[in-house]
Scaffold this motif. Structure first.
Motif, short mmCIF file in Angstrom:
data_model
loop_
_atom_site.label_atom_id
_atom_site.label_comp_id
_atom_site.label_asym_id
_atom_site.label_seq_id
_atom_site.Cartn_x
_atom_site.Cartn_y
_atom_site.Cartn_z
N HIS A 147 -3.61 -2.42 -2.06
CA HIS A 147 -4.57 -1.34 -1.86
C HIS A 147 -3.89 0.02 -1.71
O HIS A 147 -2.78 0.13 -1.24
CB HIS A 147 -5.44 -1.62 -0.62
N HIS A 148 -4.59 1.05 -2.18
CA HIS A 148 -4.14 2.44 -2.07
C HIS A 148 -2.76 2.66 -2.66
O HIS A 148 -1.91 3.35 -2.08
CB HIS A 148 -4.19 2.90 -0.61
N TYR A 173 0.84 -1.19 0.00
CA TYR A 173 0.00 0.00 0.00
C TYR A 173 0.88 1.25 0.00
O TYR A 173 2.05 1.23 0.39
CB TYR A 173 -0.92 0.02 1.22
#
Length: 446
Positions: free
Chosen positions: A258-259, A236
């Motif tokens: 994610h992100h 991330y």
């Protein structure tokens, strides 16, 4: 008299016990406060020979401080020590082999410039080579530049790489360079806050588990992060730019991506290749474009490429301004795809398969730029399902030489007929609850 002697004997015993207790307490105190770690020393060195000599005689827990200057050759660490520099200490491997080889667990390398190691990838030339079973090794706040691997570790655990600059040789062909960080069979590594560029892969993980890769910056590489046969990984806060591919998840399971961001990739932003049980969530992919790409070769730039991957979730991502938003092939049907934004891609979806796939979940689909749907109850969801492709699109993908007919009156008529009548079994993608509001993926909640 007999009784008096017994009392005297008891007093002697008590005195002896008291003395023994004091000695025991003193011994315990000494053992607690006088041990190798508390007696650790710091040694300063200023030239190559003194550094080699110091590394041969250093004890566990000691610190070796490199004063500013050049240290030429190859160095080995066999004790759990800290090797650090003042800020201008340069270790130069003189164009061959490994600059530093770590044999011991518990080693820390800090504030060093490590450069000019060898470029033989078969011999595993590296700036820092961590030997098998050497655990809890930290490399931080250092600058590494060379042809082979930046940091190499195999069959170990708890390797930490943070706040480093790792650079390869831009003049080399991309696949002839070493990876910035290569970790094979390593459990629970942590790679964060590094800048890695001009390498093969920024971070390469193979048969590793429980890795965390976050807040790194990658550019000018084959892939930013490359997973092979890994499990239970998380990445991330990473940013990738000007690469062949952003994040490659291959034959791996339980990867949580994610992100992250990626832009200016040639082949793909995210790849799910024969991987499963992974989550691709709240990432932003833009400008995936292959200047030499063609429909005939199927090598256009893809926001996300799902190839033979099943049981994954692709949710709340932004895929924008790419040749293809999402490309799915070779058995990639068993995945959940919802809550994403597909914005201004030349082709939003390319799926060549014989199934009809539903890309919505619990009444929530995806946002598709260019789709003009009605929303009679003002809930932000279109009243009718959206089909990003139809059978004619699939025909043109299979026979790209016929694409010149796409805008012809005949094809327009066929599309109208297809929309009015069911012709054969339906295939392709349907989003039964297309979103009409383009909400920033960072604001979307699961």
């Amino acid at each position: 008299m007999k009784r008096t002697m017994n009392i005297f004997a008891l007093k002697q015993v008590a005195t002896g016990l008291k003395t023994a207790t004091k000695r025991l307490c003193l011994s315990a105190w000494l053992a607690l406060f006088i041990n190798p770690l508390t007696m650790a020393a710091t040694y300063s060195v200023s030239d190559t020979e003194s550094l080699k000599l110091q590394l041969e005689t250093v004890k566990a827990g000691d610190t070796v401080l490199l004063l500013d200057g050049e240290y030429l050759g190859h160095f080995e660490i066999h004790q759990p020590i800290t090797l650090t520099g003042e800020g201008g200490a340069i270790i130069d491997a003189q164009g061959r082999g490994r600059a530093i080889t770590v044999f011991s667990s518990g080693v820390s390398l800090k504030n060093l410039t490590i450069q000019n190691w060898g470029g033989d990838l078969y011999e595993l030339d590296a700036g820092v080579f961590i030997h098998e079973q050497a655990e809890r090794v930290h490399i931080e706040s250092s600058r590494l530049q060379g042809d082979g691997f930046g940091i190499y570790a195999e069959n170990s655990k708890h390797i930490t790489v943070n706040n480093n600059l790792i650079a390869g040789n831009r003049a080399l062909y991309k696949l002839d360079r070493g990876d910035g960080v290569y970790l094979k069979g390593v459990d629970a590594p942590v790679v964060h806050n590094n800048k890695i560029f001009n390498v093969r892969d920024g971070v390469y993980l193979e048969t590793s588990t429980n890795s965390q890769v976050f807040d790194n910056r990658f550019h000018s590489a084959q892939y930013g992060i490359h997973y092979m046969y890994t499990k239970h990984d998380e990445a991330y806060g990473n940013e990738v730019d000007s690469v062949d591919g952003g994040y490659a998840i291959m034959s791996s399971e339980f990867v949580n991506l994610h992100h992250n961001q990626v832009s200016n990739a040639i082949d793909f932003g995210v790849l799910l290749n024969i991987s499963k049980h992974s989550i691709v969530n709240n990432n932003q992919v833009s400008l995936a474009h292959n200047p030499q790409g063609s429909a005939e070769l199927g090598n256009e730039g893809k926001g996300i490429f799902i190839y033979g991957a099943r049981d994954n979730e692709v949710t709340h991502n932004l895929f924008s301004t790419s040749d293809i938003g999402i490309y799915m092939a070779m058995g990639g049907e068993g995945n959940k795809v919802y809550g994403n934004q597909f914005v201004n891609n030349q082709i939003q979806v390319k799926y060549v398969g014989d199934s009809l796939l539903e890309w919505s979940h619990q009444g929530k689909g995806n946002f598709w730029s260019g789709y003009m749907g009605w929303d009679s109850n003002h809930d932000g969801i279109a009243d009718k399902p959206y089909r990003p492709n139809d059978s004619l699109d699939k025909l043109f993908w299979l026979y790209p030489e016929a694409r010149f007919l796409m805008n012809s009156p005949v094809v327009a008529l066929l599309r109208w007929v297809q929309s009015q009548f069911d012709i054969g079994e339906p295939t392709g993608i349907v989003d039964s609850f297309p979103l009409l509001n383009n909400v920033s993926s960072d604001r979307v909640q699961n």
